[in-house]
Enzyme design. Structure first.
Site, PDB file in Angstrom:
ATOM      1  N   LEU A 230      18.258 -63.138 -18.908  1.00 26.64           N
ATOM      2  CA  LEU A 230      17.603 -64.041 -17.963  1.00 26.64           C
ATOM      3  C   LEU A 230      18.544 -64.970 -17.214  1.00 26.64           C
ATOM      4  CD1 LEU A 230      14.438 -64.951 -20.094  1.00 26.64           C
ATOM      5  CD2 LEU A 230      14.795 -62.965 -18.605  1.00 26.64           C
ATOM      6  N   CYS A 231      19.856 -64.887 -17.461  1.00 30.34           N
ATOM      7  CA  CYS A 231      20.806 -65.659 -16.661  1.00 30.34           C
ATOM      8  C   CYS A 231      21.002 -64.970 -15.317  1.00 30.34           C
ATOM      9  CB  CYS A 231      22.154 -65.766 -17.369  1.00 30.34           C
ATOM     10  SG  CYS A 231      22.199 -67.004 -18.659  1.00 30.34           S
ATOM     11  N   HIS A 232      21.063 -65.748 -14.267  1.00 28.11           N
ATOM     12  CA  HIS A 232      21.281 -65.209 -12.926  1.00 28.11           C
ATOM     13  C   HIS A 232      22.747 -64.805 -12.753  1.00 28.11           C
ATOM     14  CE1 HIS A 232      17.614 -67.605 -12.335  1.00 28.11           C
ATOM     15  NE2 HIS A 232      17.331 -66.721 -11.388  1.00 28.11           N
TER      16      HIS A 232
ATOM     17  N   MET B 292      25.540 -72.359 -18.624  1.00 28.51           N
ATOM     18  CA  MET B 292      25.677 -71.208 -19.520  1.00 28.51           C
ATOM     19  C   MET B 292      27.045 -70.542 -19.361  1.00 28.51           C
ATOM     20  SD  MET B 292      23.051 -71.543 -21.257  1.00 28.51           S
ATOM     21  CE  MET B 292      23.537 -70.236 -22.354  1.00 28.51           C
ATOM     22  N   GLU B 293      27.563 -70.519 -18.154  1.00 27.66           N
ATOM     23  CA  GLU B 293      28.884 -69.947 -17.923  1.00 27.66           C
ATOM     24  C   GLU B 293      29.964 -70.794 -18.597  1.00 27.66           C
ATOM     25  OE1 GLU B 293      26.109 -67.986 -15.344  1.00 27.66           O
ATOM     26  OE2 GLU B 293      26.386 -70.110 -15.797  1.00 27.66           O
TER      27      GLU B 293
ATOM     28  N   ASP C 158      40.047 -64.454 -33.435  1.00 20.68           N
ATOM     29  CA  ASP C 158      40.415 -63.055 -33.636  1.00 20.68           C
ATOM     30  C   ASP C 158      41.925 -62.879 -33.722  1.00 20.68           C
ATOM     31  OD1 ASP C 158      39.959 -60.179 -33.782  1.00 20.68           O
ATOM     32  OD2 ASP C 158      40.710 -60.121 -31.725  1.00 20.68           O
TER      33      ASP C 158
END
Length: 171
Positions: free
Chosen positions: A88-90, A126-127, A141
């Site tokens: 749902l992120c654009h 969100m980014e 990692d």
């Protein structure tokens, strides 16, 4: 619990959640009527580790190479891939993604900061969060062979600018 029963029980809360429609279903927000503005978001995360691991990173003596350069590239790439990772992120035309590191020897950790920017109809929080998260995972990692006890923590938005809701900063 079935999707049908979950949808009916959440319908009372759906008005406050932008990605839930009136039937309680997941829905991508329509931003077509929003005004394009300059939008900026910053986020941070921390990776706590042993002093020995932090020294390897600081001196560039890690067997896998330049840990911070690799984590920076991973964070930048991750920000650009956010809509493929989070439903749902654009998809956004990011104009800037920056990932920075601050070694904090007194706390035996690395602080990761991101800044994402664009001119558009939706925010870039969100980014920014994705950038610091993947940078932290990459750092983990690359160092896990020498330090299995590392901890990733404190992933949070620090500020946002632009849009209808205006500017916001964490105190």
């Amino acid at each position: 619990m079935s999707d049908k029963s979950r949808g009916s029980s959440s319908s009372t809360n759906s008005s406050s959640l932008s990605h839930i429609n009136s039937r309680g279903e997941a829905s991508m927000v329509d931003v077509s009527e929003k005004t394009s503005t300059v939008r900026v978001a910053t986020a941070e995360a921390f990776v706590t580790m042993s002093q020995e691991t932090l020294s390897l990173i600081e001196l560039g003596d890690h067997a896998k190479g330049d840990v911070l350069a690799t984590a920076r590239i991973a964070g930048i790439q991750a920000a650009k891939q956010t809509p493929q990772l989070i439903p749902l992120c654009h998809p956004l035309m990011l104009s800037k993604v920056q990932v920075d590191f601050e070694l904090q020897p007194e706390q035996s950790r690395v602080r990761i900061q991101s800044l994402c920017k664009l001119t558009g109809q939706t925010g870039v929080e969100m980014e920014a969060l994705t950038a610091v998260s993947v940078a932290a995972l990459t750092l983990f990692d690359m160092c896990k062979a020498v330090d299995k006890s590392m901890v990733i923590q404190g992933i949070q938005v620090m500020s946002k600018q632009g849009g209808k809701s205006g500017d916001w900063s964490r105190d």
